[in-house]
Design an enzyme around this catalytic site. Sequence first.
Site, mmCIF file in Angstrom:
data_model
loop_
_atom_site.group_PDB
_atom_site.id
_atom_site.type_symbol
_atom_site.label_atom_id
_atom_site.label_comp_id
_atom_site.label_asym_id
_atom_site.label_seq_id
_atom_site.Cartn_x
_atom_site.Cartn_y
_atom_site.Cartn_z
ATOM 1 N N GLU A 251 -7.005 -1.046 -2.833
ATOM 2 C CA GLU A 251 -5.799 -1.380 -1.234
ATOM 3 C C GLU A 251 -6.023 -2.848 -1.224
ATOM 4 O O GLU A 251 -4.658 -3.676 -2.033
ATOM 5 C CB GLU A 251 -6.198 -0.368 -0.066
ATOM 6 C CG GLU A 251 -5.742 0.510 0.193
ATOM 7 C CD GLU A 251 -4.260 0.810 -0.550
ATOM 8 O OE1 GLU A 251 -3.331 1.102 0.378
ATOM 9 O OE2 GLU A 251 -3.783 2.075 -1.259
ATOM 10 N N TRP B 229 -4.382 -3.480 -4.858
ATOM 11 C CA TRP B 229 -3.022 -3.640 -4.231
ATOM 12 C C TRP B 229 -2.561 -4.903 -3.775
ATOM 13 O O TRP B 229 -1.470 -5.819 -3.961
ATOM 14 C CB TRP B 229 -2.394 -2.399 -3.282
ATOM 15 C CG TRP B 229 -1.791 -1.468 -4.379
ATOM 16 C CD1 TRP B 229 -2.880 -0.225 -4.173
ATOM 17 C CD2 TRP B 229 -1.541 -0.986 -5.453
ATOM 18 N NE1 TRP B 229 -2.397 0.689 -5.559
ATOM 19 C CE2 TRP B 229 -1.570 0.506 -5.925
ATOM 20 C CE3 TRP B 229 0.209 -1.668 -5.442
ATOM 21 C CZ2 TRP B 229 -0.306 0.651 -6.145
ATOM 22 C CZ3 TRP B 229 1.069 -1.413 -6.103
ATOM 23 C CH2 TRP B 229 1.381 0.151 -6.723
ATOM 24 N N TRP C 144 25.186 -0.157 -1.900
ATOM 25 C CA TRP C 144 24.051 -0.311 -0.123
ATOM 26 C C TRP C 144 25.547 0.159 0.571
ATOM 27 O O TRP C 144 26.309 -0.438 0.391
ATOM 28 C CB TRP C 144 23.344 -0.916 0.046
ATOM 29 C CG TRP C 144 22.320 -1.100 -1.244
ATOM 30 C CD1 TRP C 144 21.931 -2.613 -1.962
ATOM 31 C CD2 TRP C 144 21.152 -0.688 -1.168
ATOM 32 N NE1 TRP C 144 20.875 -2.521 -2.740
ATOM 33 C CE2 TRP C 144 19.808 -1.716 -2.301
ATOM 34 C CE3 TRP C 144 20.282 0.308 -0.458
ATOM 35 C CZ2 TRP C 144 18.987 -0.646 -2.673
ATOM 36 C CZ3 TRP C 144 19.146 1.388 -1.415
ATOM 37 C CH2 TRP C 144 18.742 0.545 -2.179
ATOM 38 N N ASN D 157 0.391 2.791 7.211
ATOM 39 C CA ASN D 157 0.992 2.753 6.208
ATOM 40 C C ASN D 157 1.478 4.381 5.804
ATOM 41 O O ASN D 157 2.745 3.878 4.457
ATOM 42 C CB ASN D 157 -0.249 2.208 5.031
ATOM 43 C CG ASN D 157 0.557 1.898 3.209
ATOM 44 O OD1 ASN D 157 0.884 0.754 3.129
ATOM 45 N ND2 ASN D 157 -0.144 2.644 2.464
ATOM 46 N N TRP E 159 16.962 -2.376 1.222
ATOM 47 C CA TRP E 159 15.929 -2.323 0.946
ATOM 48 C C TRP E 159 15.767 -4.291 2.384
ATOM 49 O O TRP E 159 14.649 -4.286 3.002
ATOM 50 C CB TRP E 159 14.782 -2.904 0.582
ATOM 51 C CG TRP E 159 15.253 -3.456 -0.876
ATOM 52 C CD1 TRP E 159 16.676 -3.249 -1.719
ATOM 53 C CD2 TRP E 159 14.893 -4.693 -0.656
ATOM 54 N NE1 TRP E 159 16.569 -4.376 -3.284
ATOM 55 C CE2 TRP E 159 15.665 -4.945 -1.909
ATOM 56 C CE3 TRP E 159 14.202 -5.394 -0.718
ATOM 57 C CZ2 TRP E 159 15.279 -6.396 -3.155
ATOM 58 C CZ3 TRP E 159 14.193 -6.340 -1.078
ATOM 59 C CH2 TRP E 159 14.110 -7.156 -2.585
ATOM 60 N N TRP F 181 8.758 -2.889 0.244
ATOM 61 C CA TRP F 181 9.905 -2.290 0.157
ATOM 62 C C TRP F 181 9.898 -2.001 -0.919
ATOM 63 O O TRP F 181 11.029 -1.291 -0.924
ATOM 64 C CB TRP F 181 10.706 -3.644 1.393
ATOM 65 C CG TRP F 181 10.162 -3.442 2.651
ATOM 66 C CD1 TRP F 181 9.860 -3.946 3.632
ATOM 67 C CD2 TRP F 181 11.422 -2.460 3.395
ATOM 68 N NE1 TRP F 181 10.189 -2.755 5.136
ATOM 69 C CE2 TRP F 181 10.733 -2.064 5.466
ATOM 70 C CE3 TRP F 181 12.001 -1.239 3.078
ATOM 71 C CZ2 TRP F 181 11.517 -2.099 6.050
ATOM 72 C CZ3 TRP F 181 12.440 -0.342 3.961
ATOM 73 C CH2 TRP F 181 12.528 -0.215 5.717
#
Length: 484
Positions: free
Chosen positions: A279, A282, A311, A346, A364, A387
């Site tokens: 993590e 990341w 969208w 998360n 988003w 996102w």
Amino acid sequence: MTEPVLMWFRTDLRIHDNPALHAAAQQGRPVVAIVFETHHQWARHGIGPRKINLMRAAMASLHDSLAARNIPLLIETVADFEASRQRIAHWLQALGARQLFFNNEYEVNERRRDIMVCRDAAAQGVDVQRFHDQCLLAPGSVNNKAGLPFRVYTPFRKAWMADAGPALTAPLPAPAVQAPFEWPDHLLMPVSSVAEPNVDPLWSASEDDAHQQLQEFIDERARQYHQERDFPGLDSTSRLSVPLSLGLLSPRQCLYAAVRFNDGRLDGGRSGFQTWINELVWREFYRHLLVAFPELCKHRAFKPETEVIRWRHAPDEFAAWCEGRTGYPIVDAAQQQLLQEGWMHNRLRMISAMFLTKHLLIDWRQGEAFFNQYLLDADLASNNGGWQWSASTGADGAPWFRIFNPLLQSRKFDATGEFIARFVPALASLPPDSRHEPDGLQRRRCGYPTAIVEHSFGRQRALDAFGVLGKPVTDPAAHPELPL
């Protein structure tokens, strides 16, 4: 008077393992520090009042930590980055400082500000020393065989692991106590605008508390992290993203602690520690992307082909999502956790983000901005990365045809509905299984809304909208609008 050196704090509000502060303290000259409250800039960046309060409290805590070492910290309130640039030039001249130290920030506006500060300093004959602090390995230093930045996490992780071992040295100590600083005769000793003590009931702005939080996670929860991290009803995560975002901790401190308790291994070893290390990698990956692809700072999709997605403009549905009124208990509980705690688990971030972008087919960027306003751990790299992953527009994102079923996610990761009951108390009186999907009568009795969209309808609508990604599109403006 001995000429001082100027240390400029930004998102690194700590005295331990701070490369710029450590280097400044090694110069044999007194250190004077400065930090800015840039309220207009914060507003333009969409930072919410709760995080601003926490940042100000962290500055006050830093002030006290530095004062114990006789290092004065000037806390100045200015409008924006341009004003902070001017004040840096002012203090370099007023103090007669010939050296400026700071740690790099990676967002586009911050990088532009720093370039201009360096130009100003050079014109003043000031030597600028810059350091990498937010990543263990500097952005741009981890590339593929062609010398290009990685666009996918797994090969990035492999290359990062190969280089990170030698870089993972012991965290740097705090600076020693220096002799009391004597202000120049022509300057009145400034009075810093120190924030009121932190009153947030859930979050501390103390560096010492952050160290304790890290140690408690390592001692109590890290070994089971791989098994329990996806269950929001359990207190199984570190929640260190908040002190990391404020700079109360460094990634080096976290990684070093994990490796020490992982039998000295950065890769492999105990599953819980390895999963948590992944993590943290990341987090590094998203910061490397931000530098390699600056369009991410400009509200652009990482995958440009996804800009053709049509969208929906649905302000009422967006408001229902923001406020936790979607009629999907796990989504609403997630939103309530965000609003109440300033943090979201998360797993729930993925569920909530995918619901907005797929079930409601809302851009988003709207969700990213909302999270940025309310998350105390929000930073551009991680928030944008998460996102865009959920929206299938980002690096190594979920395939566009992969759409979470909120009900299945709820049953799998909150089996008893304990988390739902905690944050949607209207459903607490229902049997555990009914908390995931109350029937019509139960909804009426509890005063809980009907689902804002039916799952299969929302899923198919998203598949239809994202289906353009499988077709060549030369002119997005000429592409016929899909039924929404």
